[in-house]
Enzyme design. Sequence first.
Site, PDB file in Angstrom:
ATOM      1  N   ASP A 481       2.971   5.839  11.044  1.00  0.00           N
ATOM      2  CA  ASP A 481       4.356   5.982  10.927  1.00  0.00           C
ATOM      3  C   ASP A 481       5.007   7.285  11.191  1.00  0.00           C
ATOM      4  O   ASP A 481       3.999   8.261  11.536  1.00  0.00           O
ATOM      5  CB  ASP A 481       4.589   5.318   9.464  1.00  0.00           C
ATOM      6  CG  ASP A 481       6.073   5.002   9.038  1.00  0.00           C
ATOM      7  OD1 ASP A 481       6.757   4.927   9.697  1.00  0.00           O
ATOM      8  OD2 ASP A 481       6.377   5.185   7.685  1.00  0.00           O
ATOM      9  N   GLU A 484       8.017   9.771  15.400  1.00  0.00           N
ATOM     10  CA  GLU A 484       9.259   9.962  16.483  1.00  0.00           C
ATOM     11  C   GLU A 484       9.122  11.477  16.917  1.00  0.00           C
ATOM     12  O   GLU A 484       9.380  11.935  17.955  1.00  0.00           O
ATOM     13  CB  GLU A 484      10.558   9.931  15.773  1.00  0.00           C
ATOM     14  CG  GLU A 484      10.549   8.310  15.569  1.00  0.00           C
ATOM     15  CD  GLU A 484       9.968   7.821  14.323  1.00  0.00           C
ATOM     16  OE1 GLU A 484       9.512   8.728  13.384  1.00  0.00           O
ATOM     17  OE2 GLU A 484       9.625   6.716  14.318  1.00  0.00           O
ATOM     18  N   ASP A 557      12.850   0.455   9.761  1.00  0.00           N
ATOM     19  CA  ASP A 557      13.535   0.083   8.777  1.00  0.00           C
ATOM     20  C   ASP A 557      14.886  -0.810   8.864  1.00  0.00           C
ATOM     21  O   ASP A 557      15.963  -0.169   8.848  1.00  0.00           O
ATOM     22  CB  ASP A 557      13.935   1.401   7.969  1.00  0.00           C
ATOM     23  CG  ASP A 557      12.361   2.058   7.739  1.00  0.00           C
ATOM     24  OD1 ASP A 557      11.647   1.605   7.757  1.00  0.00           O
ATOM     25  OD2 ASP A 557      12.517   3.293   7.412  1.00  0.00           O
TER      26      ASP A 557
HETATM   27  O1  MIG Z   1      11.347   6.150   5.573  1.00  0.00           O
HETATM   28  O2  MIG Z   1       5.981   5.198   4.486  1.00  0.00           O
HETATM   29  O3  MIG Z   1       9.472   2.501   8.345  1.00  0.00           O
HETATM   30  O4  MIG Z   1       7.641   0.794   6.990  1.00  0.00           O
HETATM   31  O5  MIG Z   1       7.244   1.786   4.260  1.00  0.00           O
HETATM   32  C1  MIG Z   1      10.062   5.964   4.592  1.00  0.00           C
HETATM   33  C2  MIG Z   1       7.103   4.760   3.688  1.00  0.00           C
HETATM   34  C3  MIG Z   1       8.883   6.093   5.191  1.00  0.00           C
HETATM   35  C4  MIG Z   1       9.038   4.411   6.985  1.00  0.00           C
HETATM   36  C5  MIG Z   1       8.505   3.240   7.515  1.00  0.00           C
HETATM   37  C6  MIG Z   1       8.206   2.033   6.439  1.00  0.00           C
HETATM   38  C7  MIG Z   1       7.302   2.658   5.387  1.00  0.00           C
HETATM   39  C8  MIG Z   1       8.087   4.061   4.806  1.00  0.00           C
HETATM   40  N1  MIG Z   1       8.366   5.004   5.923  1.00  0.00           N
END
Ligand code: MIG
Length: 884
Positions: A481, A484, A557
């Site tokens: 995650d 980017e 999200d």
């Molecule tokens: O913005 O790791 O898209 O799926 O649960 C929060 C916590 C950071 C973003 C991910 C989301 C995940 C969350 N992360």
Amino acid sequence: RRQKLLRPGKSLYRALLDSVTSSDENVKFQIIHEEHKVLLQVEICEIEGNIFRLKIDEASPLRARYRVPDVLIKEPTTQRLFISQKEPGILVLSSVNEDYKLQVAAYPFQVELQSKGETVLSMNSNGLLYFEHLQPPPSDRKPTAENKEAASDSSKEKQEDLGLWQEKFGSFLDIKAHGPSSVGMDFSLHGFDHVYGIPQHTEALLLKNTSDDDAYRLYNLDIFGHKIHDKIGIYGSVPLLLAHKPNRTTGIFWLNSSETLVDINTKAVAEHMLSGSAAETAKQRAMPLTDVRWMSESGIIDVFLLMGPTAFDIFKQFAQLTGTQALPPLFSLGYHQCRWNYEDEQDVKAVDAGFDEHDIPYDVIWLDIEHTDGKKYFTWDKKKFQNPRKMQEHLRKKKRKLVVIVDPHVKIDPTYTLYSQAKDKGYFVKDRNGQDFEGICWPGSSCYLDFTNPEVRKWYADQFAFKTYKGSTNILFVWNDMNEPSVFKGAELTMQKDAVHYNNWEHREVHNLYGFYQQMATAEGLIRRSSGKERPFVLTRSFFAGSQKYGAVWTGDNTAEWGYLKISIPMLLTISMAGISFCGADVGGFIGDPEPELLVRWYQAGAYQPFFRGHSNMESKRREPWLFGEKNTQIIREAIRERYVLLPYLYTLFYRAHTAAEPVMRPLWIEFPGKIETFGVENEYMLGNALLVHPVTEQEAKTVSVLLPGSEEIWYDFRKFKRMEDPGTLKIPVTLENIPVFQRGGTVIPLKTTAGKSTEWMIDVSYELHVALDTEACAVGELYLDDGHSFQYLHKKQFLYRKFTFHKNILSSSHTDESGQYHTTCVVEQVIVLGFGQQPTFVTACSKDGKEKEVVFTYNTKTSALTLENLALSVDADWEICIN
Ligand code: MIG
């Protein structure tokens, strides 16, 4: 902003046709800008399989410009282009078979690509070729008259306005050490007014015309709570655009990983047609034309023209360049249960048990960032997860898996081995002053691994070794995650563009590749921990062209609102067309709390989409499928069970995606390329070539309008087996129980006869075939089967690839690919023939060894469905069923 000052008009570039050289690989020549006189080198080549590549770089740049590495799977195999005409002002290149011609006009410089005399696309016809050559920084220049002027106050301001050497974003200063380096070009697509692709945006399937300041942006960003119907860049990007008209599909792949904008303008232009006799005047008719303008912040122009001519050819051509979808382990096509966060070992156990208690199949439970010790990835919170191995052993016994999150930021903490090692080895991205770049993320102050460095990737992959990653076992898989990369308090919540990577490349050059590289390294790590034996599963949020080789992506999200459910369909279709078949959206919507009806509808849609995961935000209420009353539990259970029963078909589709680059989830138009009414359809889609799925995305819907395309097609209700009235747009009544799904006549779908607790519980469950007859009373379909988790299918050819053909009342099972062998004791237990004309008198089944037996059947005169029962025909053997 600088490029936008260049308006459509006559290009100032002139091709110097005297400079033409040609070889087996390419044709090269130079072009010059009439005003600033800088020379650019143009390289054109033809690549095997109807692909052309055009590269433009400076003839002698001050320093090398960035060329995207690692995205192309190999150096493409070129074919010689012949110079078929060369006169002052024009150069014509022909492909070997003479199907294609490239006409290069010298002034203004333009390139036109023709296929058998038809102009398909032209480049720089609006004069928007734009190339900022590298210059020495103003401080290094000798004070010539020109420079003096440039240094005067007013023009200095102007330069700052346009951000040549530095630019301010709020409180952030981007220092452009190498100055302006932007590139761009326009393409005209002749006869096309339907364009698709360039994910990821929360937008409609058909690309819209853009206006000033409203270009499609390709810049990977973490935008929490993003809106829908927006062209801003979110988490991932694939710079591939598709254009379609009834007899042709074309693709443009703009290989550039810096921030990119795409302007679209579809219009009608007058086309002059010379009529037969000279006496008649020329007639005019309106022809559609789409102009596409690409603009990138830096790099070179490197563009691939994919000539199709069909959409499936485009998918193959793109895969030939960037690779195909990795074959997922079977478990990962099951249902995934995620939440931010499953709190501790007890919670995990309880949720796992909940699925059994409520008789709902699922394969994987997920752990979000809270499972770690202080957001230090590869560690466990010692209080909440005291014995992660034991927890995994528990899940293993239940034949289920665990996925944990591993983000790319690394907590600055000298006692954290990952940090101290990476620090010592110099593996972090640097800031513009050469210090480790520091940003804020979940753990607080963090550094960011430089995945663009192959040595860092190798080291990172090694972190997944069982002995290094304490508490991990071989049922643990990974989720990347925030890649980017997300940097809290950074400009646009990402890394500064002037940060510095491996080989001194600035972040601006590689930005859109960062997540691609992390997933690449993670997948490699999972393969390596199994000594090369097991298929990895890695989900990534950020992606680029080629990410399909490393696993799955999801759309980030989203919000628990109906509009987000609706938009998820075109978003997933667009990602699928860009090569990434294994994609999904958070079921239920990540942010907020879905009302039960929305949650139910989302499960029903997700069950028929490639990656199927329920997920919810920290602030959202718990959302396990059984928390919304018995009736809703029952409906969700049914949706998930339908998914599990359908897995043989889905797995076969993934094999096709893996071997033949066919998208698993596809827009209607690629199956019905001649049917204009399908071109803009985005509220329904095809899963493979056999199923048409129409999710319900309106609250309290009583009916939905379904388009069943193709006047010569027959469509069947997938659950009730009855033939639909004539194709066209039908008003279909719906209840909350399920969403409309149809099987196309002429197809055979393999299913399991029943769902189990997880995919692994279903290995021995027998099969069922749904044979849907077309107007000729024929049907064909396939089944792919292997061990579901290893690379043996590849290295040892341990797989079964079967074909089912229904023809002249005989259903036969044979090999599709004889080279594959895989032993299974599974049988085909039941066959349902849809649209069978009349009650048969008797039915026999014969295996290839000549044994014949009579088959029990029932015929439903209302639906014309013929059910053959108790067949017990081996899946891995040839056989025939004769219906008399
Ligand atoms: O913005 O790791 O898209 O799926 O649960 C929060 C916590 C950071 C973003 C991910 C989301 C995940 C969350 N992360």
